[in-house]
Design an enzyme around this catalytic site. Structure first.
Site, PDB file in Angstrom:
ATOM      1  N   GLN A  15      29.930  18.797  -9.309  1.00 45.43           N
ATOM      2  CA  GLN A  15      30.458  17.455  -8.944  1.00 45.43           C
ATOM      3  C   GLN A  15      31.395  17.667  -7.770  1.00 45.43           C
ATOM      4  OE1 GLN A  15      29.869  18.070 -12.336  1.00 45.43           O
ATOM      5  NE2 GLN A  15      29.771  16.384 -13.473  1.00 45.43           N
ATOM      6  N   ASN A  17      20.685  20.676 -11.664  1.00 48.00           N
ATOM      7  CA  ASN A  17      20.785  22.097 -11.761  1.00 48.00           C
ATOM      8  C   ASN A  17      19.716  22.651 -12.090  1.00 48.00           C
ATOM      9  OD1 ASN A  17      23.300  23.829 -11.629  1.00 48.00           O
ATOM     10  ND2 ASN A  17      24.128  22.459 -13.246  1.00 48.00           N
ATOM     11  N   PHE A  30      32.506  27.510 -13.615  1.00 54.00           N
ATOM     12  CA  PHE A  30      32.526  26.306 -14.288  1.00 54.00           C
ATOM     13  C   PHE A  30      33.242  26.591 -15.515  1.00 54.00           C
ATOM     14  CE2 PHE A  30      30.197  23.175 -17.345  1.00 54.00           C
ATOM     15  CZ  PHE A  30      30.951  22.113 -16.765  1.00 54.00           C
ATOM     16  N   THR A  53      -4.128  -5.096   0.851  1.00 53.16           N
ATOM     17  CA  THR A  53      -3.477  -3.819   1.073  1.00 53.16           C
ATOM     18  C   THR A  53      -4.234  -2.887   2.199  1.00 53.16           C
ATOM     19  OG1 THR A  53      -4.419  -2.556  -0.992  1.00 53.16           O
ATOM     20  CG2 THR A  53      -2.210  -3.824  -1.320  1.00 53.16           C
ATOM     21  N   ASP A  54      -5.705  -3.164   1.986  1.00 55.50           N
ATOM     22  CA  ASP A  54      -6.488  -2.277   2.863  1.00 55.50           C
ATOM     23  C   ASP A  54      -6.246  -2.715   4.345  1.00 55.50           C
ATOM     24  OD1 ASP A  54      -8.904  -0.720   3.039  1.00 55.50           O
ATOM     25  OD2 ASP A  54      -9.422  -2.535   4.473  1.00 55.50           O
ATOM     26  N   LYS A  69       0.864  -1.079   0.132  1.00 54.50           N
ATOM     27  CA  LYS A  69      -0.022   0.090   0.099  1.00 54.50           C
ATOM     28  C   LYS A  69       0.817   1.272  -0.016  1.00 54.50           C
ATOM     29  CE  LYS A  69      -4.559   0.949   0.345  1.00 54.50           C
ATOM     30  NZ  LYS A  69      -5.604   0.062  -0.419  1.00 54.50           N
ATOM     31  N   HIS A  98      18.795  25.615 -13.701  1.00 55.38           N
ATOM     32  CA  HIS A  98      19.586  26.936 -14.355  1.00 55.38           C
ATOM     33  C   HIS A  98      19.026  28.094 -14.193  1.00 55.38           C
ATOM     34  CE1 HIS A  98      22.259  23.828 -16.233  1.00 55.38           C
ATOM     35  NE2 HIS A  98      21.167  23.174 -16.489  1.00 55.38           N
ATOM     36  N   ARG A 124      28.819  32.283 -11.397  1.00 56.69           N
ATOM     37  CA  ARG A 124      27.667  31.978 -11.903  1.00 56.69           C
ATOM     38  C   ARG A 124      26.494  31.557 -10.742  1.00 56.69           C
ATOM     39  NH1 ARG A 124      27.596  25.462 -13.889  1.00 56.69           N
ATOM     40  NH2 ARG A 124      28.301  24.662 -12.103  1.00 56.69           N
TER      41      ARG A 124
END
Lengths: 286, 286, 286, 286
Positions: D224, D250, D164, D62-63, D11, D252, D181
């Site tokens: 990284q 990212n 970067f 599942t109930d 569930k 951006h 950046r």
């Protein structure tokens, strides 16, 4: 066959991030102010021939409206969404004689400086909530700006001090009365400004604080009752506001029936549900 | 301090699935009709004391409104959302003297019988689209029902026959003119009914077909141009409609600049974007 | 302190629309083939120094990966997502010696030609469903492509021929047995290919048809039972598939208890719920 | 034709709110502890006959699993999601001999006490973020619990200290190098526990604080690089953690080109975009 009636057009979802970089001085580090805005611009005016014959000669492309947001933001001194929205609206009216009315909506995300060793880090942010700070301004050519500020998606919850009794019972009633329930809502709040305040940000902070404090301290007899008293508290605290409208959909938290398992439930175990959802909305005017 | 102004309340997101099971007869199998509706009910009326003093004696709980949807659905003969919405609204007015006005909105999902060996399977469905069939009815006590039907989220796209030229150029213009662009939109359409038609479903089918056919065959000089001609076509085809309002946000598909890689792009490679988004909205009245 | 273990990087959500414009010929109109793909590229390889010292000399920027998608799409002859995914993967391996393994995932939206007067319009599309056609390919340098195709978000429903009985009853059981319930699911299906088939599109069409037909005609004793028989049917019909994995979360539609209102509910009135949701997942292998 | 291979069921989306009501004492008010959890339970075991013949005699519905969550929560002393997840898993193993393995996942929402006059209000909460505190536990019969805690959706942003440069340039490169950046991400973080810590909550708080502090103070040469140093910092601060895996897509924020409007852009005006999105993921092990 038909005729063109109400119409408007513009650009929505123009996303803008602006970073103002204050220099370091004395022993203070360089602090950056960063805001993320989502802008919508809409125009009304003399655009009928575009609809009826495809004559675009009076059409300011929505792409140009997007460019306008970025170009104006570059040189703007506005540091609130209210001020920038008015600046955008005025520019569009001033430069487009065919436009009779402009509306600008801005949503601001809840970015806040991250705390590092208990102090706000000057250039690092985290997003603290789905809550949006909103503003909607409108101006007819020759008129004044109407300014409606707001908060969208303020999710709050009280675990006590909330009742619901004394309501109508009819043949379709199954809801039991309760003197102690959970009251949760995703509130949307907007307020109309009678005049431009000294400080938009300070006003907004006061409204938000009054909403939260009143919600927290209120002994609620219904969602309606709370909406009313929150509205009263805001109007009392902020003279520049002429009205406040609140929508408080119930985010129901239902007590689970544990009796089939031989257990009681002393107001302890709940199932939160998204639907169906109570919907309560009201405006309080001064 | 303040006074209660406009207010309304009710229940939203009441989800209902109804299955009508037709018996097999002759050589026909048992066919099931299934509809999934999402209902919102809102009331206006004499509710002031609930807000101001927490007196709930005139409040019909939103939980009871939810029960009303299920109980009425059980015995209802309505097989369109328009008819069921009016039935719900009338029941609430008839049974609640304190209510002055009621509005009922219903969204219907696009479930369709699955094709098995080319034939619709009588008891199996698939969900064919995010599109919703909508209706909003309103009635003031003593008045008539206002009925607004619609389609929400009709996502359509033309790969040709769409231009955009001749628009204003100013110092913030960067958009190039084009005589062949992709035109994609997620349209929202609503129409007002001058009178109750013979068949709500047939009317809706005709509107949807006129929208799709006109959109497909139109040589578009702008989104506005297409909206206008789609509206005209619908008004011409369906006498019972007094007005139609369309919102056609542009789902921009932008040609990718491949020149840096030494390649041309003969209207072939595009990047679809969700934001920013052009927003065009208009009403065509008879 | 620690050491870098598993890692990968790339670009996700690269959206691509490609339009191939066939010329008109004889009495046939110009037909456009349009596909909308959402691409994710991931690389593994010799990237450790980027993590540990910030040396990016072996890093192909994710921005360049995005450009690769558009540039290759321009000249590609691939007309299925499977073929284009392999083309992309091979290009990245061929041009980046530091890469040891590449994976490419593509989702394709369900655009279909609009019917106008019963015929597919050659250049106009509508989006018929939230369903996505998926593919995931992976290749280690020197190895073979692993190809996993699939369908994501296939929403289907049976109004009958679904039972659930004979399960475990314990002190926490409240679910009643039923020999006739609604069975609704938003299925996710993926299949592994033993070899590249003659036609990826034909294979996919056959799988989808077998899934729908078996789901429709099955007398279901449980979701598990249906998953198994659907899987068997697909494996039987498509020799190129070596395994199929299906996830069928239950979209529960619960019968409403109308007894408090003095009404019966002959399997007619249901409340669809999104949560909680049963979750059943299995793989059938040849 | 085929045979049943890997399978599991259970569930998902079981929503639980639990309120523990501490009594007022001395001059302290009654403080309520409230948690909102979203639980998923999955079982593996001897369920083959359910798939192949529809024999449900070994199926725990599942109930019933949903009921188990609520019933156990009522009497549980667990005050962390980690402890409650293990309690649930152990109960299911103890009471279902046919089960060979159980997994329990819990997500906790970021509810925090509202500040009123600078003090946390004892019974009122607001939702401060989309961030989820997560845990996933697994246990094979006869084995030990594997515990993986985490944070999902931590949205953070640096306006500076992110470079970067020095990456591969090839014929498809268009990205310019940058030494300043914006670095924004919606991080997902999970960590494996070598042993059960003295306090799960204290450990989680330390991890979160180390992540935020390291992210804020780091001079990033790539995503990284930041992932690596964040992981190192966490492993150093928390001996009970044996590995940490981070995914940092990212978000951006692209500088807008204002040159066409005769304006410069001194790293001030950006457009945030959701797609395409860089995707970087790594595991750091002790």
């Amino acid at each position: 066959m038909g005729h063109l009636a109400e119409n408007r057009y513009g650009k929505s979802r123009v996303r803008l991030m602006k970073v103002v970089r204050h220099a370091a001085h004395d022993k203070m580090p360089a602090v950056h102010e960063m805001k993320e805005w989502n802008v919508r611009l809409l125009l009304q005016g003399d655009f009928g021939s575009c609809f009826t014959t495809g004559d675009n000669s009076k059409i300011l492309p929505t792409d140009t409206m997007k460019n306008t947001v970025y170009s104006l933001a570059r040189d703007s001194k506005a540091n609130t969404s209210e001020q920038f929205a008015m600046e955008l609206g005025q520019y569009l009216l001033d430069n487009n004689a065919q436009v009779s009315s402009v509306s600008v909506d801005i949503e601001e995300k809840k970015w806040e400086h991250v705390l590092v060793d208990g102090m706000p880090h000057p250039t690092t942010y985290s997003l603290n909530g789905t809550e949006l700070q909103t503003v909607a301004v409108e101006k007819n050519r020759g008129g004044e700006f109407q300014i409606i500020s707001g908060i969208d998606g303020l999710v709050v919850l009280k675990t006590t001090d909330s009742e619901f009794t004394g309501y109508i019972k009819d043949k379709l009633t199954t809801l039991p009365e309760t003197t102690d329930r959970i009251f949760a809502t995703r509130a949307t709040i907007v307020w109309g400004l009678a005049r431009q305040p000294a400080e938009f940000t300070a006003l907004r902070t006061t409204v938000r604080d009054r909403v939260l404090t009143t919600f927290a301290n209120h002994h609620s007899l219904s969602v309606q009752h709370t909406i009313h008293d929150v509205g009263e508290a805001v109007l009392k605290a902020v003279p520049d506001i002429s009205w406040i409208k609140m929508t408080m959909p119930n985010l129901h938290c239902l007590p689970v029936n544990l009796a089939p398992f031989g257990q009681d439930n002393p107001n302890m175990i709940f199932v939160p549900t998204d639907e169906p959802s109570g919907y309560i909305e009201a405006t309080i005017r001064r």
